[in-house]
Write a protein that holds these residues in place. Structure first.
Motif, PDB file in Angstrom:
ATOM      1  N   PRO A   1      -6.573   0.286   1.274  1.00 12.72           N
ATOM      2  CA  PRO A   1      -7.004   0.037  -0.105  1.00 12.72           C
ATOM      3  C   PRO A   1      -8.444  -0.441  -0.163  1.00 12.72           C
ATOM      4  O   PRO A   1      -9.019  -0.852   0.849  1.00 12.72           O
ATOM      5  CB  PRO A   1      -6.055  -1.082  -0.547  1.00 12.72           C
ATOM      6  CG  PRO A   1      -5.823  -1.866   0.720  1.00 12.72           C
ATOM      7  CD  PRO A   1      -5.771  -0.830   1.815  1.00 12.72           C
TER       8      PRO A   1
ATOM      9  N   VAL B   1       0.837  -1.195   0.000  1.00 10.60           N
ATOM     10  CA  VAL B   1       0.000   0.000   0.000  1.00 10.60           C
ATOM     11  C   VAL B   1       0.878   1.254   0.000  1.00 10.60           C
ATOM     12  O   VAL B   1       0.605   2.228  -0.713  1.00 10.60           O
ATOM     13  CB  VAL B   1      -0.962  -0.013   1.201  1.00 10.60           C
ATOM     14  CG1 VAL B   1      -1.670   1.334   1.360  1.00 10.60           C
ATOM     15  CG2 VAL B   1      -1.990  -1.129   1.039  1.00 10.60           C
TER      16      VAL B   1
ATOM     17  N   ARG C   1      -3.615   0.208  -4.618  1.00 12.99           N
ATOM     18  CA  ARG C   1      -4.896   0.814  -4.237  1.00 12.99           C
ATOM     19  C   ARG C   1      -6.031  -0.199  -4.142  1.00 12.99           C
ATOM     20  O   ARG C   1      -7.114   0.126  -3.700  1.00 12.99           O
ATOM     21  CB  ARG C   1      -5.246   1.917  -5.245  1.00 12.99           C
ATOM     22  CG  ARG C   1      -4.313   3.117  -5.161  1.00 12.99           C
ATOM     23  CD  ARG C   1      -4.450   3.808  -3.825  1.00 12.99           C
ATOM     24  NE  ARG C   1      -3.405   4.805  -3.568  1.00 12.99           N
ATOM     25  CZ  ARG C   1      -2.343   4.612  -2.797  1.00 12.99           C
ATOM     26  NH1 ARG C   1      -2.168   3.426  -2.196  1.00 12.99           N
ATOM     27  NH2 ARG C   1      -1.451   5.557  -2.602  1.00 12.99           N
TER      28      ARG C   1
ATOM     29  N   ASN D   1      -4.229   4.930   4.574  1.00 16.16           N
ATOM     30  CA  ASN D   1      -4.525   4.876   3.131  1.00 16.16           C
ATOM     31  C   ASN D   1      -5.030   3.497   2.731  1.00 16.16           C
ATOM     32  O   ASN D   1      -4.596   2.922   1.722  1.00 16.16           O
ATOM     33  CB  ASN D   1      -3.286   5.235   2.314  1.00 16.16           C
ATOM     34  CG  ASN D   1      -2.783   6.629   2.611  1.00 16.16           C
ATOM     35  OD1 ASN D   1      -3.561   7.570   2.658  1.00 16.16           O
ATOM     36  ND2 ASN D   1      -1.476   6.741   2.836  1.00 16.16           N
TER      37      ASN D   1
END
Length: 337
Positions: free
Chosen positions: A100, A66, A71, A98
């Motif tokens: 995914p 990641v 993503r 962040n």
């Protein structure tokens, strides 16, 4: 669990300008079906459990991917629902910085029980493998009488909001069933169908291109009942499926012609096996060993270097049509789809 983010500008690229954004994670090589085009009736020598990544090891490695720009993470197998801790793994990945988007490819057996817990843990959608709508033919193809279990799993996925629910079907010649039968079945239930050309990834190494149903043959068979309209080429992007509107839409069907019309130049996928090996292609002959590094105390930077170097060595294409093509030693069940 320690995790040091890689530098923000990092991406996971190869020599041909492709950048990996889609990670396929095999969580187990075990399966509860014995599909004739995948493995022998007696099954395979399964991976010893100590050789498999632990949950913490798997989540740590996914976090590194990641950080390198991945993503989407797709959990695969074998049959991923056979990993008892799958819901915990999904939840942990969903808590990464962040985080995914998460998907899963499954044969659907057991999904009736786990669809809602997986959705609650953060899974976004599922693809369910189903090659026939005939319970009798299903039993012959899979050597198991589980068609109605798969039906229940598909419905549970839709009810849990794991949408769009997609069905993956390996394209095969049949005297008793047309690809259009499966498409009609999926359209009636609101599932999105994707046909896939059979690839040389069987454990028996008995794949024969001359008996494979090609994407072109599939389209011809489907168009005996439905009208297919091409979508603009730019709509495909890096997706493996070429999509067509069915009878003017909005419903679609996808054809994944990995063998007859390879899309390697646009590939954005990379793979992690259940035993911690990085594979830059389904048909790769070499792997990057993360498990040994993990268990010898490697830093995130050292693990990232293994990932980067493996991805950098990715070939231009899978080479199925080249004279020197050699099928990977690992079968599909041990690689992850």
């Amino acid at each position: 669990m320690t995790h040091t983010p890689a530098r923000e500008s990092a991406v996971l690229g190869d020599r041909f300008g492709r950048v990996a954004a889609d990670l396929r994670v095999s969580v187990t090589d075990r399966c509860n079906l014995r599909c004739t085009y995948c493995m022998p009736a007696e099954g395979l020598d399964w991976m010893p459990r100590p050789e498999m990544l632990t949950d913490d090891e798997m989540v740590r490695v996914i976090g590194l991917f990641v950080d390198l720009g991945v993503r989407q993470v797709r959990f695969t197998g074998g049959e991923p629902l056979l990993r008892r801790s799958l819901v915990d793994v999904v939840r942990s990945v969903g808590q990464l910085p962040n985080a995914p988007r998460m998907a899963m490819t499954t044969n659907g057996i057991g999904l009736d029980r786990l669809a809602q817990p997986l959705a609650d843990a953060g899974l976004h959608r599922v693809n369910v493998s189903l090659d026939t709508v005939s319970p009798e033919r299903f039993k012959v193809l899979t050597r198991r009488d589980r068609f109605h279990d798969v039906e229940r799993g598909l419905k549970a996925a839709a009810d849990a909001g794991l949408a769009p629910v997609k069905v993956n079907a390996v394209a095969m010649h049949s005297d008793v069933e047309s690809p259009a039968d499966l498409l009609a079945w999926c359209l009636d239930r609101g599932y999105q169908l994707r046909f896939i050309e059979q690839m040389p990834l069987d454990a028996q190494h008995s794949w024969d291109r001359s008996t494979m149903m090609t994407g072109a043959q599939l389209r011809t068979a489907i168009e005996e009942r439905f009208t297919l309209t091409d979508l603009p080429a730019e709509a495909r992007g890096s997706a493996p499926a070429e999509e067509f509107l069915v009878d003017g839409g909005p419903e679609t069907v996808g054809l994944i012609a990995s063998v007859s019309a390879p899309f390697c130049a646009a590939c954005d996928r990379v793979r992690l096996t259940a035993d911690g090996q990085v594979r830059n292609c389904l048909f790769a002959r070499d792997e990057g060993d993360l498990r040994a590094q993990l268990r010898s105390g490697a830093s995130d930077e050292q693990l990232t270097e293994v990932i980067r170097s493996t991805m950098w060595a990715k070939a231009a294409g899978h080479g199925i049509d080249l004279p020197g093509f050699v099928q990977p030693q690992r079968p599909m069940s041990a690689i992850g789809g």
